[in-house]
Scaffold this motif. Structure first.
Motif, PDB file in Angstrom:
ATOM      1  N   LEU A 259       7.241  -5.068-106.530  1.00  0.00           N
ATOM      2  CA  LEU A 259       7.648  -3.844-107.216  1.00  0.00           C
ATOM      3  C   LEU A 259       9.124  -3.958-107.577  1.00  0.00           C
ATOM      4  O   LEU A 259       9.949  -4.287-106.725  1.00  0.00           O
ATOM      5  CB  LEU A 259       7.417  -2.623-106.332  1.00  0.00           C
ATOM      6  CG  LEU A 259       5.965  -2.300-105.968  1.00  0.00           C
ATOM      7  CD1 LEU A 259       5.908  -1.148-104.978  1.00  0.00           C
ATOM      8  CD2 LEU A 259       5.158  -1.971-107.204  1.00  0.00           C
ATOM      9  N   SER A 260       9.450  -3.657-108.815  1.00  0.00           N
ATOM     10  CA  SER A 260      10.824  -3.785-109.296  1.00  0.00           C
ATOM     11  C   SER A 260      11.486  -2.413-109.369  1.00  0.00           C
ATOM     12  O   SER A 260      10.841  -1.412-109.680  1.00  0.00           O
ATOM     13  CB  SER A 260      10.852  -4.439-110.684  1.00  0.00           C
ATOM     14  OG  SER A 260      10.289  -5.735-110.642  1.00  0.00           O
ATOM     15  N   SER A 261      12.777  -2.380-109.085  1.00  0.00           N
ATOM     16  CA  SER A 261      13.533  -1.141-109.223  1.00  0.00           C
ATOM     17  C   SER A 261      13.764  -0.840-110.701  1.00  0.00           C
ATOM     18  O   SER A 261      13.603  -1.699-111.571  1.00  0.00           O
ATOM     19  CB  SER A 261      14.875  -1.264-108.502  1.00  0.00           C
ATOM     20  OG  SER A 261      15.705  -2.230-109.154  1.00  0.00           O
ATOM     21  N   LEU A 262      14.138   0.394-110.975  1.00  0.00           N
ATOM     22  CA  LEU A 262      14.392   0.794-112.359  1.00  0.00           C
ATOM     23  C   LEU A 262      15.566   0.011-112.945  1.00  0.00           C
ATOM     24  O   LEU A 262      15.517  -0.413-114.112  1.00  0.00           O
ATOM     25  CB  LEU A 262      14.669   2.299-112.413  1.00  0.00           C
ATOM     26  CG  LEU A 262      14.868   2.906-113.798  1.00  0.00           C
ATOM     27  CD1 LEU A 262      13.597   2.774-114.626  1.00  0.00           C
ATOM     28  CD2 LEU A 262      15.272   4.372-113.689  1.00  0.00           C
ATOM     29  N   ARG A 263      16.584  -0.205-112.159  1.00  0.00           N
ATOM     30  CA  ARG A 263      17.752  -0.934-112.662  1.00  0.00           C
ATOM     31  C   ARG A 263      17.412  -2.396-112.956  1.00  0.00           C
ATOM     32  O   ARG A 263      17.883  -2.962-113.952  1.00  0.00           O
ATOM     33  CB  ARG A 263      18.895  -0.860-111.639  1.00  0.00           C
ATOM     34  CG  ARG A 263      19.452   0.542-111.451  1.00  0.00           C
ATOM     35  CD  ARG A 263      20.731   0.513-110.641  1.00  0.00           C
ATOM     36  NE  ARG A 263      21.234   1.851-110.392  1.00  0.00           N
ATOM     37  CZ  ARG A 263      22.412   2.120-109.834  1.00  0.00           C
ATOM     38  NH1 ARG A 263      23.200   1.120-109.463  1.00  0.00           N
ATOM     39  NH2 ARG A 263      22.811   3.355-109.647  1.00  0.00           N
ATOM     40  N   PRO A 319      17.088  -9.725-107.239  1.00  0.00           N
ATOM     41  CA  PRO A 319      17.711  -8.572-107.890  1.00  0.00           C
ATOM     42  C   PRO A 319      18.979  -8.132-107.170  1.00  0.00           C
ATOM     43  O   PRO A 319      19.215  -8.468-106.010  1.00  0.00           O
ATOM     44  CB  PRO A 319      16.627  -7.482-107.808  1.00  0.00           C
ATOM     45  CG  PRO A 319      15.370  -8.193-107.450  1.00  0.00           C
ATOM     46  CD  PRO A 319      15.767  -9.415-106.689  1.00  0.00           C
ATOM     47  N   ILE A 320      19.803  -7.366-107.882  1.00  0.00           N
ATOM     48  CA  ILE A 320      20.995  -6.783-107.268  1.00  0.00           C
ATOM     49  C   ILE A 320      20.558  -5.779-106.204  1.00  0.00           C
ATOM     50  O   ILE A 320      19.725  -4.909-106.486  1.00  0.00           O
ATOM     51  CB  ILE A 320      21.875  -6.103-108.329  1.00  0.00           C
ATOM     52  CG1 ILE A 320      22.327  -7.126-109.367  1.00  0.00           C
ATOM     53  CG2 ILE A 320      23.067  -5.413-107.681  1.00  0.00           C
ATOM     54  CD1 ILE A 320      23.082  -6.512-110.526  1.00  0.00           C
ATOM     55  N   PRO A 321      21.049  -5.857-104.974  1.00  0.00           N
ATOM     56  CA  PRO A 321      20.617  -4.918-103.926  1.00  0.00           C
ATOM     57  C   PRO A 321      20.928  -3.479-104.309  1.00  0.00           C
ATOM     58  O   PRO A 321      21.968  -3.170-104.899  1.00  0.00           O
ATOM     59  CB  PRO A 321      21.412  -5.360-102.694  1.00  0.00           C
ATOM     60  CG  PRO A 321      21.823  -6.766-102.980  1.00  0.00           C
ATOM     61  CD  PRO A 321      22.002  -6.851-104.461  1.00  0.00           C
ATOM     62  N   THR A 323      21.786   0.585-103.679  1.00  0.00           N
ATOM     63  CA  THR A 323      22.795   1.248-102.847  1.00  0.00           C
ATOM     64  C   THR A 323      22.252   1.533-101.458  1.00  0.00           C
ATOM     65  O   THR A 323      22.944   1.360-100.451  1.00  0.00           O
ATOM     66  CB  THR A 323      23.248   2.548-103.512  1.00  0.00           C
ATOM     67  OG1 THR A 323      23.729   2.266-104.831  1.00  0.00           O
ATOM     68  CG2 THR A 323      24.342   3.217-102.709  1.00  0.00           C
ATOM     69  N   ALA A 324      21.008   1.986-101.391  1.00  0.00           N
ATOM     70  CA  ALA A 324      20.410   2.285-100.087  1.00  0.00           C
ATOM     71  C   ALA A 324      20.331   1.037 -99.221  1.00  0.00           C
ATOM     72  O   ALA A 324      20.605   1.092 -98.013  1.00  0.00           O
ATOM     73  CB  ALA A 324      19.021   2.892-100.294  1.00  0.00           C
ATOM     74  N   LYS A 325      19.979  -0.092 -99.821  1.00  0.00           N
ATOM     75  CA  LYS A 325      19.889  -1.332 -99.050  1.00  0.00           C
ATOM     76  C   LYS A 325      21.266  -1.789 -98.595  1.00  0.00           C
ATOM     77  O   LYS A 325      21.427  -2.260 -97.467  1.00  0.00           O
ATOM     78  CB  LYS A 325      19.224  -2.411 -99.898  1.00  0.00           C
ATOM     79  CG  LYS A 325      18.946  -3.697 -99.142  1.00  0.00           C
ATOM     80  CD  LYS A 325      18.149  -4.674 -99.978  1.00  0.00           C
ATOM     81  CE  LYS A 325      17.808  -5.937 -99.195  1.00  0.00           C
ATOM     82  NZ  LYS A 325      16.994  -6.879-100.005  1.00  0.00           N
ATOM     83  N   ARG A 326      22.275  -1.670 -99.468  1.00  0.00           N
ATOM     84  CA  ARG A 326      23.631  -2.069 -99.075  1.00  0.00           C
ATOM     85  C   ARG A 326      24.159  -1.213 -97.949  1.00  0.00           C
ATOM     86  O   ARG A 326      24.987  -1.666 -97.141  1.00  0.00           O
ATOM     87  CB  ARG A 326      24.570  -1.988-100.296  1.00  0.00           C
ATOM     88  CG  ARG A 326      24.281  -3.018-101.374  1.00  0.00           C
ATOM     89  CD  ARG A 326      25.472  -3.136-102.313  1.00  0.00           C
ATOM     90  NE  ARG A 326      25.817  -1.880-102.926  1.00  0.00           N
ATOM     91  CZ  ARG A 326      25.347  -1.455-104.100  1.00  0.00           C
ATOM     92  NH1 ARG A 326      24.488  -2.225-104.777  1.00  0.00           N
ATOM     93  NH2 ARG A 326      25.712  -0.298-104.606  1.00  0.00           N
ATOM     94  N   CYS A 327      23.700   0.039 -97.883  1.00  0.00           N
ATOM     95  CA  CYS A 327      24.144   0.950 -96.814  1.00  0.00           C
ATOM     96  C   CYS A 327      23.270   0.859 -95.570  1.00  0.00           C
ATOM     97  O   CYS A 327      23.473   1.642 -94.611  1.00  0.00           O
ATOM     98  CB  CYS A 327      24.145   2.401 -97.317  1.00  0.00           C
ATOM     99  SG  CYS A 327      25.353   2.724 -98.628  1.00  0.00           S
ATOM    100  N   GLY A 328      22.320  -0.067 -95.580  1.00  0.00           N
ATOM    101  CA  GLY A 328      21.451  -0.207 -94.425  1.00  0.00           C
ATOM    102  C   GLY A 328      20.473   0.937 -94.258  1.00  0.00           C
ATOM    103  O   GLY A 328      19.986   1.186 -93.162  1.00  0.00           O
TER     104      GLY A 328
END
Length: 333
Positions: A259-263, A319-321, A323-328
């Motif tokens: 599944l791909s993110s919108l970005r 893909p570019i991580p 924001t939620a993933k970067r914030c754990g």
């Protein structure tokens, strides 16, 4: 059972019986050989299945007439023991057998199995791209603040929303003042801080819902990335305020289930990057899904499958991580 079910299940059941009978046949051969040797040597010491271990009175093969029965008996013991102990189907064979048992059971119940051959084929359950008139298409995106400390939708409350039509025109954009206590503004995710909502002159969720209902026709189709959450947070009712939704996350799901993110989809398929002014903008998040839907709806099935596979291109992978993933997946506790 019908004749078709019995004819289809027969070879599988026979194969299963043959596998189970192999150890039994091996034990029978070993026992027969042991009895044959014991008749030639009544004083033979045996254990377990009657396999001779030693002879206490006289050595074997001393009497010529008894040589061949002893040889045959020992061969039967050896072959039967090997057949009973050494047989073990491979993991793939066991997997195929389990699959065939499920398929046969499904046939006996009268179900329609997806695949009943020995080779398990991949079953494509991805939804097709639904085609709608452009006048019915709208895209809604909602940003939320946290009113609880879990990831459940009930612990989120709408704070901003945007609605666009099929040609990407912004029909409605507003900020919303939540009625519940705000636990976190989720600033890294939506860009709002404490006090911003008061400065931006928000309206109540009830007023925002009234505006949405006035703009949406009763036969509207909501296109978006997982639009069910946006529907829940605004309070719209399916079948009353709109007809159905189109989930682009499922539409663009690749053959391996990715599944791909919108970005990521916008970056790969539309060559559009998210503006850097703020972490999330509902106006951008509402306009991009409409472009992606048009791209998918205009493509043939083969062309659309190639479009899906572009999302896995090494040029854009990984893909570019988010924001939620970067914030754990944890902000403000």
């Amino acid at each position: 059972f019908s004749s078709g079910q019995v004819s289809q299940a027969g070879p599988t059941l026979l194969a299963g019986c043959e596998r189970k009978a192999m150890p039994i046949v091996g034990l029978a051969l070993a026992g027969s050989g042991s009895r044959l040797v014991s008749r030639c040597h009544p004083s033979a010491v045996s254990c377990g299945w009657g396999v001779p271990l030693a002879c206490s009175s006289r050595p074997m093969f001393t009497s010529a007439p008894r040589v061949w029965p002893e040889v045959v008996g020992l061969c039967l013991v050896f072959a039967g023991t090997c057949l009973a102990c050494a047989y073990r189907p491979s993991r793939n064979a066991r997997s195929r057998r389990c699959f065939m048992k499920r398929a046969v059971a499904s046939n006996f119940r009268g179900d329609e199995p997806k695949q009943t051959s020995r080779e398990l084929e991949w079953y494509d359950d991805r939804p097709e791209v639904p085609k709608y008139d452009s006048s019915r298409l709208f895209s809604l995106d909602v940003e939320c603040v946290a009113t609880g400390r879990t990831h459940a939708r009930r612990h989120r409350s709408a704070c901003e929303l945007a609605l666009v039509n099929s040609i990407g025109t912004l029909l409605f954009h507003t900020y919303i003042k939540p009625s519940e206590y705000i636990v976190s503004y989720l600033t890294p995710y939506i860009g709002l801080e404490h006090g911003d909502l008061d400065r931006l002159k928000p309206i109540s969720l009830r007023q925002a819902l009234q505006r949405l209902k006035a703009l949406l026709p009763k036969n509207a189709i909501l296109v978006g990335q997982c639009p069910e959450g946006d529907v829940v947070w605004t309070g719209l009712n399916k079948g009353l305020d709109f007809v159905d939704t189109v989930d682009l996350a499922e539409i663009f799901r690749t053959s391996d289930g990715t599944l791909s993110s919108l970005r990521h989809a916008a970056r790969v398929l539309l060559n559009r990057e998210f503006p850097a002014e703020r972490p999330h903008d509902p106006r951008w998040d509402a306009s991009v899904p409409m472009e992606l839907y048009k791209l998918a709806a205009a493509a043939s099935p083969d062309e659309f499958e190639n479009i899906r596979q572009q999302l896995l291109s090494p040029r854009y992978w990984p893909p570019i991580p988010s924001t939620a993933k970067r914030c754990g997946y944890s902000i403000d506790g």
